[in-house]
Design an enzyme around this catalytic site. Sequence first.
Site, PDB file in Angstrom:
ATOM      1  N   ARG A   9      30.944 117.630  63.294  1.00 37.08           N
ATOM      2  CA  ARG A   9      29.800 118.256  63.118  1.00 37.08           C
ATOM      3  C   ARG A   9      28.813 116.938  63.202  1.00 37.08           C
ATOM      4  O   ARG A   9      27.607 117.267  63.750  1.00 37.08           O
ATOM      5  CB  ARG A   9      29.566 119.118  61.795  1.00 37.08           C
ATOM      6  CG  ARG A   9      27.995 119.240  61.565  1.00 37.08           C
ATOM      7  CD  ARG A   9      27.197 120.055  62.598  1.00 37.08           C
ATOM      8  NE  ARG A   9      28.253 121.110  63.350  1.00 37.08           N
ATOM      9  CZ  ARG A   9      27.787 121.398  64.533  1.00 37.08           C
ATOM     10  NH1 ARG A   9      26.700 120.910  65.368  1.00 37.08           N
ATOM     11  NH2 ARG A   9      28.501 122.572  65.143  1.00 37.08           N
ATOM     12  N   LYS A  44       5.922 109.050  65.569  1.00 38.87           N
ATOM     13  CA  LYS A  44       6.191 110.491  64.974  1.00 38.87           C
ATOM     14  C   LYS A  44       7.713 110.615  65.082  1.00 38.87           C
ATOM     15  O   LYS A  44       8.056 111.574  65.862  1.00 38.87           O
ATOM     16  CB  LYS A  44       5.147 111.527  65.097  1.00 38.87           C
ATOM     17  CG  LYS A  44       3.829 111.124  64.908  1.00 38.87           C
ATOM     18  CD  LYS A  44       2.630 112.110  65.386  1.00 38.87           C
ATOM     19  CE  LYS A  44       1.489 111.442  64.971  1.00 38.87           C
ATOM     20  NZ  LYS A  44       0.530 112.431  65.295  1.00 38.87           N
ATOM     21  N   LYS A  81      -7.008 101.610  64.185  1.00 38.62           N
ATOM     22  CA  LYS A  81      -7.426 102.990  64.177  1.00 38.62           C
ATOM     23  C   LYS A  81      -8.421 103.359  63.526  1.00 38.62           C
ATOM     24  O   LYS A  81      -9.117 102.502  62.953  1.00 38.62           O
ATOM     25  CB  LYS A  81      -6.270 103.901  63.797  1.00 38.62           C
ATOM     26  CG  LYS A  81      -4.631 103.701  64.328  1.00 38.62           C
ATOM     27  CD  LYS A  81      -3.837 104.460  64.053  1.00 38.62           C
ATOM     28  CE  LYS A  81      -3.539 105.601  64.873  1.00 38.62           C
ATOM     29  NZ  LYS A  81      -2.256 106.515  64.675  1.00 38.62           N
ATOM     30  N   GLU A  99      -8.074 102.270  69.076  1.00 33.85           N
ATOM     31  CA  GLU A  99      -8.251 103.905  69.121  1.00 33.85           C
ATOM     32  C   GLU A  99      -9.577 104.155  69.262  1.00 33.85           C
ATOM     33  O   GLU A  99     -10.573 103.828  68.419  1.00 33.85           O
ATOM     34  CB  GLU A  99      -7.379 104.551  67.904  1.00 33.85           C
ATOM     35  CG  GLU A  99      -7.800 106.088  68.067  1.00 33.85           C
ATOM     36  CD  GLU A  99      -7.083 106.483  66.784  1.00 33.85           C
ATOM     37  OE1 GLU A  99      -5.826 106.877  66.838  1.00 33.85           O
ATOM     38  OE2 GLU A  99      -7.978 106.813  65.918  1.00 33.85           O
ATOM     39  N   ASP A 155      -8.322 108.820  72.372  1.00 33.61           N
ATOM     40  CA  ASP A 155      -7.843 109.507  71.403  1.00 33.61           C
ATOM     41  C   ASP A 155      -8.389 111.114  71.254  1.00 33.61           C
ATOM     42  O   ASP A 155      -9.788 111.145  70.897  1.00 33.61           O
ATOM     43  CB  ASP A 155      -7.783 108.975  69.767  1.00 33.61           C
ATOM     44  CG  ASP A 155      -7.228 109.982  68.935  1.00 33.61           C
ATOM     45  OD1 ASP A 155      -6.016 110.550  69.265  1.00 33.61           O
ATOM     46  OD2 ASP A 155      -7.681 110.036  67.722  1.00 33.61           O
TER      47      ASP A 155
END
Length: 277
Positions: free
Chosen positions: A98, A133, A165, A195, A216
């Site tokens: 597995r 992510k 960002k 960004e 963005d």
Amino acid sequence: MYDQFATEKLIDLWLTEDIGACDLTAQTMIEPNEEGCFVMNARESLIVAGIDIAARVFKKYDPTLDVQVHFADGERVEAGAILLTVKGCARSVLTAERTALNLVQRLSGIANETATYVEAIRGTKAQLIDSRKTTPGLRMLEKHAVLCGGGLNHRLALDNGVMIKDNHIAVCGSIQEAVTRVRKKLPVLTKVEVECDRLDQVHDALAAGVDVIMLDNMSVANMTEAVALINGRVKVEASGGIRLQTIRPIAETGVDYISTSKITQSAPAVDIGLDEA
């Protein structure tokens, strides 16, 4: 493209998680001297990813197992293809089964999804890249799977480059101030990306001398305008809300890169099984 030593530690964690103290089913049902030959087979068309690591899972649990890998990562195979053969102690094979399957199913699923997105933008200058992510603990391997599917990697971790960002800009007060602070301490060969979600920010980023501008969550019309404004002076990345249904028009705006989390976060596992030969 992945760290062999780090992977060894991960394999220990995966086996410990799945087995616990022992495989109660195998230990009570199968005699220690019983042997078998098993094949890992593709039950659908797929791009292989993680097959060598799956082989190492079997070998790590029981070094006496004879494991043969029949395809390399990045190869496309059709349903019915035998990816791997493992022979030896049947108890060991079934105990590690597995863990090995989970890994190659997940990574091959990411490779498949990546290839679908890459195909959708074929013929444009845009290149598909991933994001941070990813599944905690699996980033290195999931990014490897993206490469297998024909995509490219963005940052592996926060120490791989500077990405300024909206919250960084808010703390510093402006794009110019954020870039100025970064340039004072940054190694000279490290790129700076900023960004931008508005066209006025694109002007500010260009004036600040950044290396890459991320557009963005912009509309296609605004992206087209931004690409024309930038006019090849720096590389351009499109990001935010990228889906298979929307990626082609975005690619046609002339951006250099398109990043999406869909290829890692939303990729379905492929159907791969382990059967007795």
